[in-house]
Motif scaffolding. Sequence first.
Motif, PDB file in Angstrom:
ATOM      1  N   ALA A 435       0.836  -1.211   0.000  1.00  0.00           N
ATOM      2  CA  ALA A 435       0.000   0.000   0.000  1.00  0.00           C
ATOM      3  C   ALA A 435       0.870   1.260   0.000  1.00  0.00           C
ATOM      4  CB  ALA A 435      -0.916  -0.014   1.210  1.00  0.00           C
ATOM      5  N   GLU A 438       2.477   1.668  -3.374  1.00  0.00           N
ATOM      6  CA  GLU A 438       1.523   2.172  -4.366  1.00  0.00           C
ATOM      7  C   GLU A 438       1.309   3.676  -4.203  1.00  0.00           C
ATOM      8  OE1 GLU A 438      -3.056   1.283  -5.887  1.00  0.00           O
ATOM      9  OE2 GLU A 438      -2.056  -0.083  -4.490  1.00  0.00           O
ATOM     10  N   TYR A 457       4.670  -7.325  -6.455  1.00  0.00           N
ATOM     11  CA  TYR A 457       3.356  -7.025  -5.868  1.00  0.00           C
ATOM     12  C   TYR A 457       2.303  -6.816  -6.946  1.00  0.00           C
ATOM     13  CZ  TYR A 457       5.464  -6.425  -1.244  1.00  0.00           C
ATOM     14  OH  TYR A 457       6.101  -6.620  -0.056  1.00  0.00           O
ATOM     15  N   THR A 458       1.182  -7.520  -6.785  1.00  0.00           N
ATOM     16  CA  THR A 458       0.094  -7.435  -7.756  1.00  0.00           C
ATOM     17  C   THR A 458      -0.537  -6.049  -7.772  1.00  0.00           C
ATOM     18  OG1 THR A 458      -0.378  -9.792  -7.435  1.00  0.00           O
ATOM     19  CG2 THR A 458      -2.111  -8.452  -8.432  1.00  0.00           C
ATOM     20  N   ASN A 459      -0.665  -5.405  -6.593  1.00  0.00           N
ATOM     21  CA  ASN A 459      -1.320  -4.087  -6.565  1.00  0.00           C
ATOM     22  C   ASN A 459      -0.520  -3.050  -7.344  1.00  0.00           C
ATOM     23  OD1 ASN A 459       0.713  -4.139  -4.431  1.00  0.00           O
ATOM     24  ND2 ASN A 459      -0.118  -2.159  -3.792  1.00  0.00           N
ATOM     25  N   HIS A 462      -1.381  -3.537 -10.994  1.00  0.00           N
ATOM     26  CA  HIS A 462      -2.675  -2.904 -11.277  1.00  0.00           C
ATOM     27  C   HIS A 462      -2.533  -1.388 -11.333  1.00  0.00           C
ATOM     28  CE1 HIS A 462      -4.977  -6.518 -11.260  1.00  0.00           C
ATOM     29  NE2 HIS A 462      -4.733  -6.819  -9.983  1.00  0.00           N
ATOM     30  N   HIS A 523      -6.665 -14.512  -6.958  1.00  0.00           N
ATOM     31  CA  HIS A 523      -5.242 -14.261  -7.210  1.00  0.00           C
ATOM     32  C   HIS A 523      -4.666 -15.306  -8.154  1.00  0.00           C
ATOM     33  CE1 HIS A 523      -1.426 -12.309  -6.045  1.00  0.00           C
ATOM     34  NE2 HIS A 523      -0.910 -13.499  -6.352  1.00  0.00           N
TER      35      HIS A 523
END
Length: 803
Positions: A435, A438, A457-459, A462, A523
């Motif tokens: 977080a 990001e 990290y997937t976020n 995205h 996921h």
Amino acid sequence: MIYPHNIEQKIGFDHIRNYITELCYSDLGKEIVHKMQFSHSLQDIEQSLAVCAEMKRICEFDSDFPTPSYSHVWQSLQSIKPEETFLQPQDLFILRKSLLEIHDVLAYFQKHEETYPAFYALTAQASIPQEVCRAIEKIIDSTAQLKDNASKQLVEICSAIQQKKQVVAKIMAQKIALARKEGWCEADTELSMRNDRLVIPFHSAFKRKIQGFVHDESMSGKTSFVEPVEAFEINNAIQSLHFEEQKEIIRILKEITALIRPFVGEIEAAYLLLAVFDSVQAKARFAIRIDAHKPKIVPQSEISLYGARHPLLVISFEKQKKQVVPLHVELNAEQRLLVISGPNAGGKSVCLKTIALLQYMLQCGLLISADSHSTVGLFHNLCIDIGDEQSLENDLSTYSSHLQNMKQFVTHADGKTLVCIDEFGTGTEPMLGGAIAESVLETLHEKHAFGVITTHYTNLKHAATALSHAINGAMLFDLQELKPLYKLRMGSAGSSFAFEIASSIGLPQTIIDRAKHKIGKEHVDFDKNLKKLEEEKQYIFKKKESLKRQQEEIQGLKKSYAHKMEELAHKRGEILKQAQAEVKEIIQSANKSIENTIRTIKEEQAQKEKTKLARQKLQEETQHITRAIDKKLHKQNQQVLPEQKTKTDATALQIGDYVRIVGQSAVGRIAEIAKKQALVQYSHSSLFIALQNLERAQKQQKEHNTQLVQSSTETIAAKRTHFSPKLDLRGKRGDEALYEVKDFVETAYMLQVRRLEILHGKGYGILRKLIRDYLLSSDIVASCADAPLDLGGDGITIVELSL
């Protein structure tokens, strides 16, 4: 701003600096390399890169360049600034040699201004004091010694010394001859030297046989070294002359040093230029080693690297005889932030370090290991976060040090900042770290900063998709061999392939399944989609490469065909020219026969029998000539026509022509031509056939044609009876499915089946997209659409053909 202070160690530039330093010949050149630093002055960087590129060309191709030895007397020049100091003969020799070498280099660049404009501009105002070189040449010889005629007084002193040495030599020869004769020394005894004086080795028992001075004795005491009294006085005089000689030498050296002293500033400037030459040749030789080039430099922030390779990796692989996989990276105003993802040990960090190191090298004025058509802009701030900055002294943990770096980045970030962050967000609890990472990414985006970031990290993947000026990048992975390819593909996120790698190294499947269950289906599906997308992209890429190779082969065949046609035309011209010459020869022979016939008629006074016989002979000769010409022309045509026989061009076929399918014997007639298809009429049927599959044919006998057409019609009728307008492709790979669809559609078109159904399933829609892209590109397909919802919806494609 350059952050952190040890950025050179972080990205490996300290090794680059060491490599270049080792290639320098002089300490002055090494000092310049040591002082080399990051700059954002476009003019300075352009000049430095230009001279490096020109020196690289000189090292590779210009054998006429007067390469200097890079020797100098910089320190000696500093020591003679006070009065009464002087340069030694060796220093004067090196000074003259170095100044002449610099003069040769300056003259070379003056002569080759157009070839080496950057060096010409650098050296245009430089000069050397020629009077210094001439003055040194008068007193210093080629062995770096002071000449005996350096002054009139020195000549006199040296002459006196030589005369007295000759007298001493004569005295010593007489005395040693006497000593040998009298047995005072051995018969083979030679003169010896003690305390810089010639002496005679006497047996100690006879050392008083002549008047002289004993200078030394042997260790055993059996031999005494005696200098005769006659030579002693003369040697003392010689020693005094040597003192006078040294005084005169010092006077001469002080005199020429006084002449040089006013030019010290000019000489130092020339030496600084020599140091620049040394540093530049070292940079150029290093550039050759790593195959570096000068890219296009632009003032705005931009990075467009083609064929980029990490220079230290190039050197490392050089010993292993391996090739570095090149990278293509594009950062501009539209895509400023690159987020790279992919498997562990897949090359993410190497890619990031390559970009950071090449940018730093460029802004230090070095050629970079990338293709010359690359474009690179300039940044005022270069910030990196690579590795562990844990510090016991400052009480910083690993993650705290990363946060400290992030604070610096967001504080100083702007449109002229390049940020490089490795393993973004790691070091703490993944959800919280992701977080914060990001949020930092969004802040850098808002501040218009440029950056290269690696992550798992997937976020963040995205986020790169959602942000307008960010882009994902994937390090490619071979799904079949389960090994990284070390290639960067921009535009899509990469999977970590954690489960595949775990499976390949033998981790129990139960553990892998349990792990998948723990992270959740969403996921797993996302990662599966990434892998599926990557697989399809690799398939399309391979197809493109295959098509490219085929196009190159076709172009080669076209060139070969054109060349052969040109040769054929030339050969035909030669054959016709030869035939014309032979026909001309035959005609000349015929003319001679006619003239002989006319002369015979006149001589025989036109008697009927004789005239008849002459006319008959002329007629026979004419027939013979006609047959000869026909035979000759027929022979020439036989030589030309077989080589001109080529396959019928499909585009030359017209309505009404008789044709047959290539490889078959049934002959039909073209009734209509449309969209590269021909409607061919046979006796009992009509078929649409691609023009490229037809060849011209002669009209056949009716009975034979009827038999063949009936056979062909029966074959087509049998195919139509067994043909199904439905095709099931579920479970097929993309390439297999496309091959079956193409054959299915072309067969239906030949059999005049208008409506088709293709069952491909829903899935992720990838197979459906591949099939419809092909259908929409086909000339014989009128439309394609989803089936009604109650009949399968978007899992089935309904195809209408253009019949």
